[in-house]
Design an enzyme around this catalytic site. Sequence first.
Site, PDB file in Angstrom:
ATOM      1  N   GLU A  23       8.736 -14.851 -11.354  1.00 45.37           N
ATOM      2  CA  GLU A  23       7.944 -13.719 -10.851  1.00 45.37           C
ATOM      3  C   GLU A  23       7.414 -12.821 -11.958  1.00 45.37           C
ATOM      4  O   GLU A  23       6.387 -12.180 -11.779  1.00 45.37           O
ATOM      5  CB  GLU A  23       8.702 -12.910  -9.792  1.00 45.37           C
ATOM      6  CG  GLU A  23       9.797 -12.020 -10.291  1.00 45.37           C
ATOM      7  CD  GLU A  23      10.492 -11.252  -9.181  1.00 45.37           C
ATOM      8  OE1 GLU A  23       9.815 -10.699  -8.311  1.00 45.37           O
ATOM      9  OE2 GLU A  23      11.740 -11.199  -9.208  1.00 45.37           O
ATOM     10  N   ARG A  78       5.315   0.168  -5.960  1.00 38.75           N
ATOM     11  CA  ARG A  78       5.306  -0.597  -4.713  1.00 38.75           C
ATOM     12  C   ARG A  78       4.426  -1.840  -4.826  1.00 38.75           C
ATOM     13  O   ARG A  78       4.551  -2.766  -4.033  1.00 38.75           O
ATOM     14  CB  ARG A  78       4.788   0.274  -3.567  1.00 38.75           C
ATOM     15  CG  ARG A  78       5.681   1.451  -3.248  1.00 38.75           C
ATOM     16  CD  ARG A  78       4.969   2.446  -2.358  1.00 38.75           C
ATOM     17  NE  ARG A  78       4.659   1.904  -1.048  1.00 38.75           N
ATOM     18  CZ  ARG A  78       5.465   1.963   0.007  1.00 38.75           C
ATOM     19  NH1 ARG A  78       6.633   2.544  -0.100  1.00 38.75           N
ATOM     20  NH2 ARG A  78       5.101   1.469   1.165  1.00 38.75           N
ATOM     21  N   HIS A 114      18.367 -36.939  -7.424  1.00 42.68           N
ATOM     22  CA  HIS A 114      17.820 -37.537  -6.195  1.00 42.68           C
ATOM     23  C   HIS A 114      16.310 -37.377  -6.099  1.00 42.68           C
ATOM     24  O   HIS A 114      15.756 -37.401  -5.002  1.00 42.68           O
ATOM     25  CB  HIS A 114      18.526 -36.939  -4.971  1.00 42.68           C
ATOM     26  CG  HIS A 114      19.980 -37.281  -4.930  1.00 42.68           C
ATOM     27  ND1 HIS A 114      20.440 -38.552  -4.645  1.00 42.68           N
ATOM     28  CD2 HIS A 114      21.080 -36.533  -5.196  1.00 42.68           C
ATOM     29  CE1 HIS A 114      21.767 -38.568  -4.716  1.00 42.68           C
ATOM     30  NE2 HIS A 114      22.177 -37.350  -5.058  1.00 42.68           N
ATOM     31  N   ASN A 140      -1.757   2.085   5.566  1.00 42.82           N
ATOM     32  CA  ASN A 140      -0.836   1.055   5.088  1.00 42.82           C
ATOM     33  C   ASN A 140      -0.408   0.261   6.311  1.00 42.82           C
ATOM     34  O   ASN A 140       0.102   0.840   7.266  1.00 42.82           O
ATOM     35  CB  ASN A 140       0.384   1.724   4.426  1.00 42.82           C
ATOM     36  CG  ASN A 140       1.510   0.743   4.142  1.00 42.82           C
ATOM     37  OD1 ASN A 140       1.296  -0.460   4.150  1.00 42.82           O
ATOM     38  ND2 ASN A 140       2.704   1.258   3.906  1.00 42.82           N
ATOM     39  N   GLY A 141      -0.619  -1.052   6.284  1.00 43.01           N
ATOM     40  CA  GLY A 141      -0.204  -1.877   7.420  1.00 43.01           C
ATOM     41  C   GLY A 141      -1.286  -2.879   7.777  1.00 43.01           C
ATOM     42  O   GLY A 141      -2.266  -3.045   7.055  1.00 43.01           O
ATOM     43  N   LYS A 154       6.664  -4.167  -4.288  1.00 40.91           N
ATOM     44  CA  LYS A 154       8.085  -3.834  -4.257  1.00 40.91           C
ATOM     45  C   LYS A 154       8.593  -3.750  -2.828  1.00 40.91           C
ATOM     46  O   LYS A 154       9.691  -4.185  -2.514  1.00 40.91           O
ATOM     47  CB  LYS A 154       8.294  -2.489  -4.965  1.00 40.91           C
ATOM     48  CG  LYS A 154       9.749  -2.062  -5.074  1.00 40.91           C
ATOM     49  CD  LYS A 154      10.489  -2.928  -6.059  1.00 40.91           C
ATOM     50  CE  LYS A 154      11.954  -2.580  -6.187  1.00 40.91           C
ATOM     51  NZ  LYS A 154      12.687  -3.681  -6.845  1.00 40.91           N
ATOM     52  N   GLU A 185      18.395 -17.329  -7.900  1.00 41.81           N
ATOM     53  CA  GLU A 185      17.973 -15.975  -8.260  1.00 41.81           C
ATOM     54  C   GLU A 185      17.386 -15.960  -9.685  1.00 41.81           C
ATOM     55  O   GLU A 185      16.370 -15.312  -9.953  1.00 41.81           O
ATOM     56  CB  GLU A 185      19.169 -15.012  -8.142  1.00 41.81           C
ATOM     57  CG  GLU A 185      18.932 -13.607  -8.641  1.00 41.81           C
ATOM     58  CD  GLU A 185      17.721 -12.901  -8.025  1.00 41.81           C
ATOM     59  OE1 GLU A 185      17.185 -13.370  -7.023  1.00 41.81           O
ATOM     60  OE2 GLU A 185      17.299 -11.878  -8.599  1.00 41.81           O
ATOM     61  N   TRP A 229      -2.791  -2.850  -1.517  1.00 45.45           N
ATOM     62  CA  TRP A 229      -2.366  -4.220  -1.799  1.00 45.45           C
ATOM     63  C   TRP A 229      -3.126  -5.078  -0.793  1.00 45.45           C
ATOM     64  O   TRP A 229      -2.877  -5.018   0.410  1.00 45.45           O
ATOM     65  CB  TRP A 229      -0.854  -4.354  -1.595  1.00 45.45           C
ATOM     66  CG  TRP A 229      -0.279  -5.645  -2.068  1.00 45.45           C
ATOM     67  CD1 TRP A 229       0.123  -5.959  -3.337  1.00 45.45           C
ATOM     68  CD2 TRP A 229      -0.006  -6.810  -1.266  1.00 45.45           C
ATOM     69  NE1 TRP A 229       0.621  -7.242  -3.375  1.00 45.45           N
ATOM     70  CE2 TRP A 229       0.553  -7.790  -2.123  1.00 45.45           C
ATOM     71  CE3 TRP A 229      -0.174  -7.125   0.073  1.00 45.45           C
ATOM     72  CZ2 TRP A 229       0.946  -9.052  -1.680  1.00 45.45           C
ATOM     73  CZ3 TRP A 229       0.209  -8.388   0.521  1.00 45.45           C
ATOM     74  CH2 TRP A 229       0.760  -9.331  -0.362  1.00 45.45           C
ATOM     75  N   LYS A 237      13.578 -14.813 -10.802  1.00 54.11           N
ATOM     76  CA  LYS A 237      13.316 -13.764 -11.798  1.00 54.11           C
ATOM     77  C   LYS A 237      12.345 -14.255 -12.859  1.00 54.11           C
ATOM     78  O   LYS A 237      11.387 -13.591 -13.198  1.00 54.11           O
ATOM     79  CB  LYS A 237      14.643 -13.403 -12.459  1.00 54.11           C
ATOM     80  CG  LYS A 237      15.260 -12.090 -12.462  1.00 54.11           C
ATOM     81  CD  LYS A 237      15.088 -11.006 -11.492  1.00 54.11           C
ATOM     82  CE  LYS A 237      14.401 -11.202 -10.205  1.00 54.11           C
ATOM     83  NZ  LYS A 237      14.959 -10.558  -9.056  1.00 54.11           N
ATOM     84  N   CYS A 249       0.815  -1.216   0.000  1.00 56.47           N
ATOM     85  CA  CYS A 249       0.000   0.000   0.000  1.00 56.47           C
ATOM     86  C   CYS A 249       0.846   1.264   0.000  1.00 56.47           C
ATOM     87  O   CYS A 249       1.880   1.339   0.646  1.00 56.47           O
ATOM     88  CB  CYS A 249      -0.880   0.049   1.238  1.00 56.47           C
ATOM     89  SG  CYS A 249      -1.896  -1.385   1.459  1.00 56.47           S
TER      90      CYS A 249
HETATM   91  O1  M6R Z   1      13.408  -4.684  -0.217  1.00 58.28           O
HETATM   92  P1  M6R Z   1      13.950  -6.051   0.052  1.00 58.28           P
HETATM   93  O2  M6R Z   1      15.267  -6.282  -0.594  1.00 58.28           O
HETATM   94  O3  M6R Z   1      14.014  -6.367   1.531  1.00 58.28           O
HETATM   95  O4  M6R Z   1      12.902  -7.046  -0.560  1.00 58.28           O
HETATM   96  C1  M6R Z   1      13.014  -8.422  -0.372  1.00 58.28           C
HETATM   97  C2  M6R Z   1      12.232  -9.181  -1.411  1.00 58.28           C
HETATM   98  O5  M6R Z   1      10.865  -8.908  -1.287  1.00 58.28           O
HETATM   99  C3  M6R Z   1      12.694  -8.818  -2.824  1.00 58.28           C
HETATM  100  O6  M6R Z   1      14.058  -9.046  -2.971  1.00 58.28           O
HETATM  101  C4  M6R Z   1      11.925  -9.645  -3.883  1.00 58.28           C
HETATM  102  O7  M6R Z   1      12.228 -10.994  -3.743  1.00 58.28           O
HETATM  103  C5  M6R Z   1      12.290  -9.131  -5.257  1.00 58.28           C
HETATM  104  N1  M6R Z   1      11.392  -8.090  -5.639  1.00 58.28           N
HETATM  105  C6  M6R Z   1      12.315 -10.163  -6.288  1.00 58.28           C
HETATM  106  O8  M6R Z   1      12.725  -9.637  -7.504  1.00 58.28           O
END
Ligand code: M6R
Length: 599
Positions: A483, A27, A499, A101-102, A594, A476, A75, A480, A2
């Site tokens: 997501e 965000r 395995h 927000n929260g 974000k 990683e 959100w 990517k 949010c």
């Molecule tokens: O702001 P942060 O680095 O703490 O966020 C952690 C994760 O939410 C963030 O790295 C997320 O996995 C990425 N947006 C993925 O691309």
Amino acid sequence: MCGIVGYFGDLKATDVILNGLKKLEYRGYDSCGICYHNLNTDRFVTYKDKGRVKHLKHDFDYNGDNHFGIGHTRWATHGAPNHINSHPHSSQSGRFVIVHNGVIENYKELVAKYLSAVYFTSETDTEVIANLIEYFAVSYPVELAIRKALAMLEGSYALLIIDKLNPNIIYAGKNKSPLLLGLRNDGVCLASDLMAFVGVSSEYYVIEDKTFVKAEKVDNEYRFSMYDPIGIEFTPIRHEVSLNDDEINRGGYDHYMLKEICEQPSVIRKIMTNYIKDNRFHIKQDVLDLFANKKRIYILAAGTSMHAGFVGKINFETLTKIPTEVFIASEFAYNKPLLEKEAAFILISQSGETADLRACLVDINKMGYPSLTITNVKTSTLAREATNYLLIHAGPEIAVASTKAYVGQIAVLAILAYVLADNPKIDMIKEMSRLAVAMEAIIDKKEYIHDLVQSHLIKRNCFYIGRGIDYYTSLEAALKLKEISYIQTEGFAAGELKHGTIALIEEDVPVIAIITQRHINKNTRSNIQEVKSRGADVLVISTNDTSEPEDDIILMDVHDLLSPALAVIPTQLIAYYKALDMGKDIDKPRNLAKSVTVE
Ligand code: M6R
């Protein structure tokens, strides 16, 4: 997650708020809304619904003078994304309007104790706050009523509150969720993050937890007052807004993600400029002191930042010889391992606001351990609440999928490990300069990578495999791809496939192997044969040193410890082009935020 924006000033409030909400879109959100005071009719107007800010902006009428209002991007946490659950929310009589927000953890108890007679229209915890304020406002002056209500909330909140009886004050309260206040001669702006202030305010103040704020017009001057939890007014520290429009624009790229991928060589160079003093890497002494005589380092992070943490572990153990463990923040917060007494904590977070990490940091501080936050945002909660912080200088990262922050985190971890090491046996300045050049070389080949994506059937059950540090890159890379393209993808330790998981390999299942380390080259190649012989469509990313003629993507050689920052780039580009060809919303993938400010 949010985002909230409030404005009271000489500018047209709906313009400032809607533009601010647009800048907070990155965000992550699913609904949005606004409430403002129309001066001509002396009435409050609320528009809200599921969907994008551009609809909120274009599908409604903002004619008439207005200088006072609040807005929100939601959100969903409590209740589905729909018109009714969208913010702003009002108290039952309509007098108090709020954006939030929260997450309020005790909202059910509050309803049972004070609000059993209230008819709630939404499923949100936010509507409870509006009604709690109204409940106290029956017996107390409005300011006291708000403060009484805030004092009862358990959980996280950044709140903007309007009392319709007085369209001259915006009230705000904050705990755990971020909230900033920007001030200029012609108005006061409140927002979840700095992005909303670009072009609106050149100075801002960070609102601390449990602070109560009033933004108002007194004697023709806009001003604010901040009060600590016991009601004593204090003057917060003023900060300069250091962002400009260029930094937060797409700069000719179709998507922020591609822009940010292409910025990675310059992030490495910027980090070098910021950390090199007198021709050597330099880290401030009070940060180095956190690690003096430590027998163990614990790294905590989430998502992509956690993957950077794994690379950091290898750097720390190789260079400093201090055993280093990496934990998922949300697990560590409530399932702690047996901890070494002589230890230091590193928290890695691009945003510096991740709630899972904040929960860990509260405990770490209580236990008395020293902590260091590695972040992109100097004024973030995690930077302020840890013993110290280091910046990754990546510039604003707006695409939800983290790219340049990841390589920035790896670089800063490597520099820290290098400076802490007694005898690092690596010329880190030379190696990092080489890394930046190697990054440019692979980014130059992005169209070739687009062609590769189109000629391989990356459409289901995709696998990334690698060993050692390449395994971490595989994790990683898989994150990517999944997501932003929504293709089920797993990062796997190459030797572990056989395995069990190899059962999923059949004709044309894509397997992308990453091989940057000479000592495991042969082993990973054997694993490639195993999947090839079961029909997998294999694509190999290697380096000059490890390559074989038929490999698909061959990178320049860089130091083993820095290789993940390079090898990740083709995988970012694979994800980007796959999502592009599939027509996905690359910068704002579904369900994601974000800045993850709820646990
Ligand atoms: O702001 P942060 O680095 O703490 O966020 C952690 C994760 O939410 C963030 O790295 C997320 O996995 C990425 N947006 C993925 O691309």
